[in-house]
Design a protein around this motif. Structure first.
Motif, PDB file in Angstrom:
ATOM      1  N   GLY A  51      20.217  11.971  47.849  1.00  0.00           N
ATOM      2  CA  GLY A  51      21.483  12.570  48.290  1.00  0.00           C
ATOM      3  C   GLY A  51      21.743  12.481  49.775  1.00  0.00           C
ATOM      4  N   ALA A  55      24.933  10.172  51.087  1.00  0.00           N
ATOM      5  CA  ALA A  55      26.056  11.113  51.168  1.00  0.00           C
ATOM      6  C   ALA A  55      27.285  10.490  51.825  1.00  0.00           C
ATOM      7  CB  ALA A  55      25.640  12.380  51.907  1.00  0.00           C
ATOM      8  N   VAL A  69      26.365  18.146  50.757  1.00  0.00           N
ATOM      9  CA  VAL A  69      25.194  17.960  49.908  1.00  0.00           C
ATOM     10  C   VAL A  69      24.666  19.344  49.552  1.00  0.00           C
ATOM     11  CG1 VAL A  69      22.891  16.954  49.725  1.00  0.00           C
ATOM     12  CG2 VAL A  69      24.677  15.760  51.013  1.00  0.00           C
ATOM     13  N   VAL A  87      28.106  16.833  46.591  1.00  0.00           N
ATOM     14  CA  VAL A  87      27.010  16.041  46.040  1.00  0.00           C
ATOM     15  C   VAL A  87      25.884  17.022  45.715  1.00  0.00           C
ATOM     16  CG1 VAL A  87      25.339  14.213  46.503  1.00  0.00           C
ATOM     17  CG2 VAL A  87      27.674  14.026  47.401  1.00  0.00           C
ATOM     18  N   THR A  89      22.206  17.914  44.309  1.00  0.00           N
ATOM     19  CA  THR A  89      20.921  17.226  44.187  1.00  0.00           C
ATOM     20  C   THR A  89      19.935  18.066  43.382  1.00  0.00           C
ATOM     21  OG1 THR A  89      20.062  18.185  46.240  1.00  0.00           O
ATOM     22  CG2 THR A  89      21.242  16.081  46.414  1.00  0.00           C
ATOM     23  N   VAL A  95      20.635  12.748  43.686  1.00  0.00           N
ATOM     24  CA  VAL A  95      21.967  13.172  43.250  1.00  0.00           C
ATOM     25  C   VAL A  95      21.983  13.337  41.731  1.00  0.00           C
ATOM     26  CG1 VAL A  95      24.409  12.550  43.173  1.00  0.00           C
ATOM     27  CG2 VAL A  95      23.031  11.938  45.176  1.00  0.00           C
ATOM     28  N   VAL A  98      28.345  14.620  41.196  1.00  0.00           N
ATOM     29  CA  VAL A  98      29.318  14.519  42.275  1.00  0.00           C
ATOM     30  C   VAL A  98      30.648  15.049  41.759  1.00  0.00           C
ATOM     31  CG1 VAL A  98      28.221  12.599  43.487  1.00  0.00           C
ATOM     32  CG2 VAL A  98      29.862  12.120  41.705  1.00  0.00           C
TER      33      VAL A  98
END
Length: 101
Positions: A51, A55, A69, A87, A89, A95, A98
């Protein structure tokens, strides 16, 4: 004293007026720039990748103005922004999701 308070209230509310156009009339253009829309579907290719490393690439792919993130259990604000890519994680920093907002 009462007149003074009423006068200040009227002055404060004076800037809170809205402009309404009649049906069929053009609405004047605003000088404000509309927010950039986010298309998270274009960033789904980054699922499974690190991530932090991807990003910015994911943000660009989604056409978002900003990226956030989010680690597992991390506290985040609940404000909705159409120009932001989120995003999410997993514990390893990869990830898993999204989405815009």
């Amino acid at each position: 004293m009462r007149t003074w308070v009423i006068g200040l209230s009227a002055l404060a509310l004076g800037g809170c007026t809205a402009t309404v156009s009649e049906p069929g009339q053009a609405v004047p253009e605003s000088n404000a720039v509309p927010p950039v829309a986010c298309a998270a579907g274009r960033a789904e290719a980054f699922v499974g990748q690190n991530g932090q490393a991807v990003a910015e690439q994911a943000r660009t792919a989604a056409g978002a103005k900003t990226v956030r993130v989010i680690a597992p259990g991390q506290a985040v604000t609940m404000d909705y922004r159409t120009d932001r890519l989120n995003v999410e994680t997993d514990a390893a920093g990869n990830v898993v999701k999204v989405y815009c907002g």
